[in-house]
Enzyme design. Sequence first.
Site, short mmCIF file in Angstrom:
data_model
loop_
_atom_site.label_atom_id
_atom_site.label_comp_id
_atom_site.label_asym_id
_atom_site.label_seq_id
_atom_site.Cartn_x
_atom_site.Cartn_y
_atom_site.Cartn_z
CE LYS A 241 -1.84 2.28 3.22
NZ LYS A 241 -1.75 3.62 3.84
CG ASP A 260 -7.19 4.02 2.11
OD1 ASP A 260 -8.07 3.72 1.27
OD2 ASP A 260 -7.07 5.16 2.58
#
Length: 347
Positions: A241, A260
């Site tokens: 991420k 996210d």
Amino acid sequence: MEKCFVGEIAIPASQANLQVTLLGGQSFRWRKIDPTNGSTPQLHGVAYNAYWQLSQSDAAISYKVYPAPALNAKRSSCKDDIYGALLRRYLRLDFDLNMNLDSWRAAHEHFSTITPHIKAVRVLDQEPLENILSFICSQNNHIKRISTMIDWFCSKYGQHIGTFNERDEFSFPTLTALLDKQKDLDHKLREAKFGYRAKFIAQTVNKIIEFGGENWFDKLRKMSYADARNELVRLPGIGFKVADCICLMSLGHLEAVPIDTHIYKIAQAFYMKEELAKVKAVTPRIYDEIANHFRTVYGPYAGWAQAVLFCGDLQQFQQTIKDSSTKHAVEGSSSSNGKVKAKKKRK
């Protein structure tokens, strides 16, 4: 008195929303300044080793920029337009947002429900070192605290630019400056309550230097997105991420789609209802499936489309939407936005 350069860039507000762009969790060095005389609010912050004061009208962005002293000496003979070029680079104003908005609206009905004002978010082109260390700080954290941590970090290891609004402003530390303090960097960061992130920051600085420093960043820009992401996760504390955030916001890989909690919930509600109906956690496999789905839907600039969806989901911009939708709407009356209610942590 610090040397100031002044300029203006003609760009419609429908193509660049400064508040959403600069306060939406891409960078943590900007703050909104509300003038006492009732004039247009300004955005003040640090980027590219300079302190910027930005204001926006319907037709243009005006700037005052105060370079760090070292840059002042180097650029004393430069014309003001070098800073206009830097700001254009920072906001990626060469990217045709209108054309891509049309493409994204046609790609999925959900995109058309995002308020037009929010769609004017720009994906920033930031310095990789600042982006990497800032997003290490962002893990399990919220924007206000991340900003406080980065401000402390810059005041400790960066170069003093000047004092503005009774506040000292500093550039982001260089690799050289951090290497000089490497022996006690972890300890000092822990004292400043960086927690487990202190170790990751200290180790990451060492690794970046080991990999080649600025030359390594240049290589990452030239690599394919997949190769650049795989390189970044070699850094301590960097998962997919955060690597995707860096690819998107510093390396020009606009197909990178960070997943996210905000984007996961949006995907679950609007894009992959059946596939994610029983999913309880975002495993690496689920992460890649969601990111690939967004790339299939939104194409080579899916990361930018994701930035629009992310900002549209932040609670902090909901009042902004209400206040500004009429003024900045260029796509007709906006429909109900169907957003998922979520906190504004960067998880």
